[in-house]
Design a protein around this motif. Structure first.
Motif, PDB file in Angstrom:
ATOM      1  N   TYR A 164       0.779  -1.247   0.000  1.00  0.00           N
ATOM      2  CA  TYR A 164       0.000   0.000   0.000  1.00  0.00           C
ATOM      3  C   TYR A 164       0.809   1.295   0.000  1.00  0.00           C
ATOM      4  O   TYR A 164       0.210   2.367  -0.102  1.00  0.00           O
ATOM      5  CB  TYR A 164      -0.957   0.004   1.194  1.00  0.00           C
ATOM      6  N   LEU A 165       2.134   1.252   0.089  1.00  0.00           N
ATOM      7  CA  LEU A 165       2.919   2.495   0.116  1.00  0.00           C
ATOM      8  C   LEU A 165       2.728   3.255  -1.199  1.00  0.00           C
ATOM      9  O   LEU A 165       2.989   2.724  -2.277  1.00  0.00           O
ATOM     10  CB  LEU A 165       4.405   2.178   0.323  1.00  0.00           C
ATOM     11  N   PRO A 166       2.254   4.504  -1.143  1.00  0.00           N
ATOM     12  CA  PRO A 166       1.996   5.259  -2.380  1.00  0.00           C
ATOM     13  C   PRO A 166       3.269   5.902  -2.930  1.00  0.00           C
ATOM     14  O   PRO A 166       4.317   5.907  -2.286  1.00  0.00           O
ATOM     15  CB  PRO A 166       0.996   6.327  -1.924  1.00  0.00           C
ATOM     16  N   GLY A 167       3.141   6.473  -4.116  1.00  0.00           N
ATOM     17  CA  GLY A 167       4.200   7.277  -4.698  1.00  0.00           C
ATOM     18  C   GLY A 167       5.369   6.491  -5.256  1.00  0.00           C
ATOM     19  O   GLY A 167       5.354   5.265  -5.353  1.00  0.00           O
ATOM     20  N   GLU A 168       6.397   7.239  -5.614  1.00  0.00           N
ATOM     21  CA  GLU A 168       7.584   6.640  -6.232  1.00  0.00           C
ATOM     22  C   GLU A 168       8.298   5.685  -5.286  1.00  0.00           C
ATOM     23  O   GLU A 168       8.809   4.646  -5.713  1.00  0.00           O
ATOM     24  CB  GLU A 168       8.539   7.741  -6.692  1.00  0.00           C
ATOM     25  N   ALA A 169       8.313   6.017  -3.992  1.00  0.00           N
ATOM     26  CA  ALA A 169       8.957   5.109  -3.031  1.00  0.00           C
ATOM     27  C   ALA A 169       8.266   3.750  -3.015  1.00  0.00           C
ATOM     28  O   ALA A 169       8.926   2.703  -2.963  1.00  0.00           O
ATOM     29  CB  ALA A 169       8.939   5.725  -1.633  1.00  0.00           C
ATOM     30  N   GLY A 170       6.935   3.739  -3.091  1.00  0.00           N
ATOM     31  CA  GLY A 170       6.192   2.488  -3.124  1.00  0.00           C
ATOM     32  C   GLY A 170       6.477   1.689  -4.389  1.00  0.00           C
ATOM     33  O   GLY A 170       6.645   0.471  -4.348  1.00  0.00           O
ATOM     34  N   ILE A 171       6.549   2.376  -5.526  1.00  0.00           N
ATOM     35  CA  ILE A 171       6.847   1.698  -6.792  1.00  0.00           C
ATOM     36  C   ILE A 171       8.236   1.065  -6.742  1.00  0.00           C
ATOM     37  O   ILE A 171       8.421  -0.090  -7.133  1.00  0.00           O
ATOM     38  CB  ILE A 171       6.722   2.677  -7.972  1.00  0.00           C
ATOM     39  N   LEU A 172       9.209   1.802  -6.230  1.00  0.00           N
ATOM     40  CA  LEU A 172      10.573   1.260  -6.131  1.00  0.00           C
ATOM     41  C   LEU A 172      10.648   0.092  -5.152  1.00  0.00           C
ATOM     42  O   LEU A 172      11.337  -0.902  -5.422  1.00  0.00           O
ATOM     43  CB  LEU A 172      11.550   2.368  -5.728  1.00  0.00           C
ATOM     44  N   LEU A 173       9.940   0.202  -4.040  1.00  0.00           N
ATOM     45  CA  LEU A 173       9.929  -0.893  -3.059  1.00  0.00           C
ATOM     46  C   LEU A 173       9.294  -2.143  -3.655  1.00  0.00           C
ATOM     47  O   LEU A 173       9.834  -3.252  -3.526  1.00  0.00           O
ATOM     48  CB  LEU A 173       9.176  -0.471  -1.797  1.00  0.00           C
ATOM     49  N   ARG A 174       8.166  -1.986  -4.333  1.00  0.00           N
ATOM     50  CA  ARG A 174       7.501  -3.149  -4.941  1.00  0.00           C
ATOM     51  C   ARG A 174       8.348  -3.749  -6.057  1.00  0.00           C
ATOM     52  O   ARG A 174       8.420  -4.973  -6.209  1.00  0.00           O
ATOM     53  CB  ARG A 174       6.104  -2.761  -5.448  1.00  0.00           C
ATOM     54  N   ARG A 175       9.022  -2.914  -6.843  1.00  0.00           N
ATOM     55  CA  ARG A 175       9.901  -3.422  -7.900  1.00  0.00           C
ATOM     56  C   ARG A 175      11.003  -4.273  -7.279  1.00  0.00           C
ATOM     57  O   ARG A 175      11.323  -5.347  -7.776  1.00  0.00           O
ATOM     58  CB  ARG A 175      10.504  -2.259  -8.681  1.00  0.00           C
ATOM     59  N   TRP A 176      11.599  -3.820  -6.201  1.00  0.00           N
ATOM     60  CA  TRP A 176      12.645  -4.586  -5.516  1.00  0.00           C
ATOM     61  C   TRP A 176      12.073  -5.869  -4.903  1.00  0.00           C
ATOM     62  O   TRP A 176      12.623  -6.952  -5.092  1.00  0.00           O
ATOM     63  CB  TRP A 176      13.294  -3.730  -4.424  1.00  0.00           C
ATOM     64  N   TYR A 177      10.965  -5.741  -4.198  1.00  0.00           N
ATOM     65  CA  TYR A 177      10.376  -6.878  -3.478  1.00  0.00           C
ATOM     66  C   TYR A 177       9.933  -7.981  -4.438  1.00  0.00           C
ATOM     67  O   TYR A 177      10.304  -9.143  -4.283  1.00  0.00           O
ATOM     68  CB  TYR A 177       9.188  -6.387  -2.640  1.00  0.00           C
ATOM     69  N   TYR A 178       9.139  -7.635  -5.452  1.00  0.00           N
ATOM     70  CA  TYR A 178       8.635  -8.652  -6.377  1.00  0.00           C
ATOM     71  C   TYR A 178       9.717  -9.119  -7.347  1.00  0.00           C
ATOM     72  O   TYR A 178       9.679 -10.253  -7.809  1.00  0.00           O
ATOM     73  CB  TYR A 178       7.403  -8.148  -7.132  1.00  0.00           C
ATOM     74  N   GLY A 179      10.683  -8.256  -7.639  1.00  0.00           N
ATOM     75  CA  GLY A 179      11.792  -8.653  -8.499  1.00  0.00           C
ATOM     76  C   GLY A 179      12.572  -9.829  -7.948  1.00  0.00           C
ATOM     77  O   GLY A 179      13.146 -10.622  -8.691  1.00  0.00           O
ATOM     78  N   ARG A 180      12.579  -9.970  -6.631  1.00  0.00           N
ATOM     79  CA  ARG A 180      13.279 -11.088  -5.984  1.00  0.00           C
ATOM     80  C   ARG A 180      12.386 -12.315  -5.818  1.00  0.00           C
ATOM     81  O   ARG A 180      12.876 -13.383  -5.499  1.00  0.00           O
ATOM     82  CB  ARG A 180      13.779 -10.655  -4.613  1.00  0.00           C
TER      83      ARG A 180
END
Length: 145
Positions: free
Chosen positions: A22-38
């Motif tokens: 649920y983290l919004p904004g660019e920080a959320g997008i970067l976190l999800r990219r890192w998390y799901y990328g792994r």
């Protein structure tokens, strides 16, 4: 183990997962990219996951380059345990080029907000394809034994 002890044990992971989802904004997008990328079976470059997306069975999901998944999408992949499965599996069509339980989202594809993709039978979303808002893609049966 008491209910309180169990609650305190699972709380940190649940809070972290809530932030990831649920983290919004660019920080959320970067976190999800890192998390799901792994966690995804395959994750291409520039993968964008907006807030509120729920992904189950990440190890059965492949994502190409420049894929965007909009808000509140549900992706569920994987294989049901045959011992506990209460549904009768009915295969329709040709399964030769499709792996059951796997969702593949090819390069430059988009999944619009509110869509549901249940890939227990295998789903492949083509290159440069879009899945419309609130669409439901099913590759499974609901025939009970």
């Amino acid at each position: 183990m008491s209910a309180l002890t169990r609650f305190l044990r699972v709380l940190p992971r649940s809070l972290f997962l809530g932030i990831v989802i649920y983290l919004p904004g660019e920080a959320g997008i970067l976190l999800r990219r890192w998390y799901y990328g792994r966690r995804l079976r395959r994750c291409g470059k520039n993968f964008t996951v907006m807030p509120g997306v729920h992904i189950g069975g990440a190890q059965f999901i492949e994502v190409g380059d420049d894929v965007t998944i909009r808000e509140n999408v549900i992706l569920q992949a994987g294989l049901a345990d045959a011992r506990t499965e209460k549904r009768e599996v009915v295969k329709l069509g040709n399964y030769e080029n499709r792996e059951q339980g796997v969702i593949i989202v090819r390069d430059h594809a988009r999944i619009a907000f509110g869509a549901i993709v249940l890939g227990y039978g295998g789903v492949s979303i083509g290159e440069k394809c879009g899945v419309g808002p609130y669409s439901i893609l099913l590759s499974e049966t609901f025939h009970y034994k």
